[in-house]
Scaffold this motif. Structure first.
Motif, PDB file in Angstrom:
ATOM      1  N   TYR A 213      61.028  56.015   3.214  1.00 29.49           N
ATOM      2  CA  TYR A 213      60.421  57.340   3.113  1.00 29.49           C
ATOM      3  C   TYR A 213      60.199  57.747   1.650  1.00 29.49           C
ATOM      4  O   TYR A 213      59.432  58.683   1.379  1.00 29.49           O
ATOM      5  CB  TYR A 213      61.293  58.398   3.802  1.00 29.49           C
ATOM      6  N   LEU A 216      56.637  58.288   0.151  1.00 28.10           N
ATOM      7  CA  LEU A 216      55.715  59.124   0.912  1.00 28.10           C
ATOM      8  C   LEU A 216      55.126  60.244   0.066  1.00 28.10           C
ATOM      9  O   LEU A 216      53.908  60.427   0.016  1.00 28.10           O
ATOM     10  CB  LEU A 216      56.426  59.703   2.141  1.00 28.10           C
ATOM     11  N   ASN A 243      60.517  69.924   0.030  1.00 31.23           N
ATOM     12  CA  ASN A 243      61.485  68.836   0.088  1.00 31.23           C
ATOM     13  C   ASN A 243      62.601  69.034  -0.941  1.00 31.23           C
ATOM     14  O   ASN A 243      63.793  68.968  -0.606  1.00 31.23           O
ATOM     15  CB  ASN A 243      60.765  67.505  -0.154  1.00 31.23           C
ATOM     16  N   LEU A 275      62.961  60.973  11.330  1.00 35.52           N
ATOM     17  CA  LEU A 275      61.937  60.337  10.512  1.00 35.52           C
ATOM     18  C   LEU A 275      60.818  59.760  11.380  1.00 35.52           C
ATOM     19  O   LEU A 275      59.645  59.788  10.998  1.00 35.52           O
ATOM     20  CB  LEU A 275      62.562  59.243   9.639  1.00 35.52           C
ATOM     21  N   SER A 278      58.713  62.690  12.410  1.00 33.29           N
ATOM     22  CA  SER A 278      57.901  63.176  11.291  1.00 33.29           C
ATOM     23  C   SER A 278      56.659  62.302  11.107  1.00 33.29           C
ATOM     24  O   SER A 278      55.568  62.808  10.826  1.00 33.29           O
ATOM     25  CB  SER A 278      58.723  63.216  10.007  1.00 33.29           C
ATOM     26  N   CYS A 279      56.808  60.997  11.285  1.00 32.10           N
ATOM     27  CA  CYS A 279      55.658  60.094  11.166  1.00 32.10           C
ATOM     28  C   CYS A 279      54.635  60.380  12.253  1.00 32.10           C
ATOM     29  O   CYS A 279      53.411  60.382  12.002  1.00 32.10           O
ATOM     30  CB  CYS A 279      56.115  58.641  11.241  1.00 32.10           C
ATOM     31  N   GLY A 301      55.594  68.203   9.651  1.00 31.76           N
ATOM     32  CA  GLY A 301      56.057  66.839   9.414  1.00 31.76           C
ATOM     33  C   GLY A 301      56.971  66.751   8.210  1.00 31.76           C
ATOM     34  O   GLY A 301      57.989  66.043   8.239  1.00 31.76           O
ATOM     35  N   ALA A 302      56.649  67.499   7.142  1.00 28.14           N
ATOM     36  CA  ALA A 302      57.478  67.488   5.945  1.00 28.14           C
ATOM     37  C   ALA A 302      58.854  68.081   6.227  1.00 28.14           C
ATOM     38  O   ALA A 302      59.871  67.610   5.689  1.00 28.14           O
ATOM     39  CB  ALA A 302      56.790  68.260   4.821  1.00 28.14           C
ATOM     40  N   GLN A 305      60.807  65.543   8.090  1.00 28.24           N
ATOM     41  CA  GLN A 305      61.130  64.443   7.188  1.00 28.24           C
ATOM     42  C   GLN A 305      62.324  64.773   6.296  1.00 28.24           C
ATOM     43  O   GLN A 305      63.215  63.944   6.117  1.00 28.24           O
ATOM     44  CB  GLN A 305      59.904  64.112   6.335  1.00 28.24           C
ATOM     45  N   GLU A 309      65.794  62.956   6.025  1.00 30.10           N
ATOM     46  CA  GLU A 309      66.221  62.410   4.738  1.00 30.10           C
ATOM     47  C   GLU A 309      67.657  62.826   4.406  1.00 30.10           C
ATOM     48  O   GLU A 309      68.471  62.005   3.963  1.00 30.10           O
ATOM     49  CB  GLU A 309      65.265  62.907   3.652  1.00 30.10           C
ATOM     50  N   TRP A 363      51.223  55.016  11.083  1.00 30.22           N
ATOM     51  CA  TRP A 363      52.314  55.997  11.151  1.00 30.22           C
ATOM     52  C   TRP A 363      53.257  55.673  12.300  1.00 30.22           C
ATOM     53  O   TRP A 363      54.487  55.808  12.172  1.00 30.22           O
ATOM     54  CB  TRP A 363      51.747  57.401  11.321  1.00 30.22           C
ATOM     55  N   GLY A 367      57.173  54.880  11.927  1.00 25.90           N
ATOM     56  CA  GLY A 367      58.158  55.638  12.693  1.00 25.90           C
ATOM     57  C   GLY A 367      59.046  54.731  13.527  1.00 25.90           C
ATOM     58  O   GLY A 367      60.252  54.967  13.653  1.00 25.90           O
TER      59      GLY A 367
END
Length: 428
Positions: A213, A216, A243, A275, A278-279, A301-302, A305, A309, A363, A367
């Motif tokens: 990730y 990205l 993020n 994750l 999110s993809c 999505g962020a 993610q 993370e 994607w 994922g």
């Protein structure tokens, strides 16, 4: 350990300034092509990922504090060397030296942390370091942004000098940290025992997959937004702020839920799911022509993610520390930390080809990789616990890190950590 956190914050400011401005410095000022820059950085991180294990072993045998100080000074010197790069050959050499010092420094600092912080507190403390690191990188990125805005040779050189001075300052702070005694090698064990620890090596590989990730926000999403979606290009900045701010504010809180290897495995599984989702969400951002709809999908999505993370980070810290034997933390952290270097090396090429060419299908594949890596982490952790290498030091493997005595978790020397009494870690 305020000095450890201070050293991390200072060096992160330098890193942030370097990350933002280095690529344009090498292309616009030095005159290298993007392909040459990519070649040099790929070679550098490839060499650094191997050197980190060897330098981590040096930290175990010579003491992590002194090793970390020398490697921080070496990092400062290697950053300074970039100022004198004038050809592809000198750039590749400088990039290799820089990556070796950076990877070695990471392993030495992790070994120092492991020697100074109680095992039950390592993951939480590491989360504080991560939050401070993100804050420092944000500050450094703002400073690097000034150089980008000015666009002059002098501005870029100032950034590199700032980065070098930051690592010198970090070395001076590390000198005041308490020392951790070196552990001499036994005659009946291999020099680098981690290379014989197959379950730990597999966990390092799974961790590397999860760390894909990392490219990205720096590469893939900016290109995806500009070429495949109707969202405005500035949205990537908003996603990066989301993020960074989330990690600074919430990483410590997320890490508090990890109290042992069992919960760490669960967090790794959650991270793989998040994750993966999110993809899938990112893939939907290319559908439709509404800029606002695409922006909302990308922000969702962020958000998924960054939660994934943080969960991945917390679980991986506990696994990386908890399955490494005392006295070998440096080399074990060197191998585990190599995942970040390899992700930096392979991630840009792999993900740009996978996603920018494959589109939504790419994607989905990415994922799936996250999902598989997160799901497999738990069984491999249990394999590592059962491994006979952890019960026989003569094999050159890791000594058992946890035992069950009267229903309580005992670590290392037999001291019971209250924080782990609710979650008993069993071996075998």
């Amino acid at each position: 350990m305020k000095r450890l956190t201070s050293a991390q914050l200072i060096s992160s400011v330098g890193d942030g300034a370097y990350y933002v401005s280095s690529a344009l410095y090498f292309t616009l000022v030095v005159g290298l092509s993007p392909a040459q820059v990519g070649l040099g950085l790929t070679a550098g991180w490839a060499v650094g990922s191997v050197a980190g294990i060897a330098l981590g072993h040096v930290a175990d045998r010579r003491g992590p504090k002194g090793t970390a100080v020398l490697l921080a000074l070496g990092t400062a010197a290697s950053v300074t060397a970039f100022l004198f790069v004038g050809s592809v050959v000198t750039f590749v050499i400088a990039a290799c030296v820089y990556a070796c010092f950076q990877c070695g420094l990471g392993a030495a600092r992790q070994a120092l942390l492991a020697g100074l912080i109680d095992p039950a507190e390592r993951t939480t403390f590491r989360a504080r370091l991560q939050a401070l690191s993100n804050a420092g990188i944000a500050i450094g990125a703002a400073l690097g942004g000034i150089a980008l805005a000015l666009g002059t040779r002098e501005a870029f050189l100032t950034v590199f000098v700032l980065d070098a001075l930051a690592f010198v300052a970090a070395a001076l702070v590390l000198r005041k940290v308490p020392s951790v005694a070196p552990v001499p090698a036994r005659e009946d064990e291999p020099s680098v025992a981690v290379l014989r620890d197959r379950p730990y090596a597999l966990l390092a590989l799974l961790n590397m997959v999860m760390l894909l990730y990392m490219p990205l926000f720096s590469l893939v999403l900016p290109l995806w937004i500009s070429t495949r979606t109707a969202a405005p290009s500035w949205l990537v900045s908003a996603m990066l702020v989301l993020n960074t701010a989330s990690v600074v504010v919430f990483q410590v809180r997320v890490a508090r839920g990890v109290t042992g290897l069992r919960s760490a495995s669960r967090y790794a599984r959650y991270a793989g799911l998040l994750l993966c989702f999110s993809c899938l969400v990112f893939s939907f951002s290319a559908m439709g022509e509404s800029a606002w709809a695409a922006a909302l999908v990308l922000l969702l999505g962020a958000a998924l993610q960054v939660v994934g993370e943080m969960a991945q980070a917390a679980g991986s810290w506990e696994i990386g520390f908890g399955l490494a034997p005392e006295g070998k933390q440096g080399q074990y952290q060197g191998l585990f930390g190599a995942g970040a270097a390899i992700a930096r090396m392979l991630g840009p090429v792999l993900l740009t080809g996978l996603i920018l060419v494959g589109g939504a299908a790419g994607w989905v594949v990415l994922g799936g990789l996250f999902l598989v890596a997160g799901t497999l982490t738990g069984p491999v952790v249990r394999w590592a616990e059962r491994s006979s290498q952890r019960h026989d030091p003569k094999d050159g493997g890791a000594v058992a890190q946890s035992e069950q005595i009267d229903g309580e978790a005992v670590v290392g020397d037999g001291a019971v950590h209250p924080e782990r009494r609710r979650e008993v870690e069993t071996v075998g």
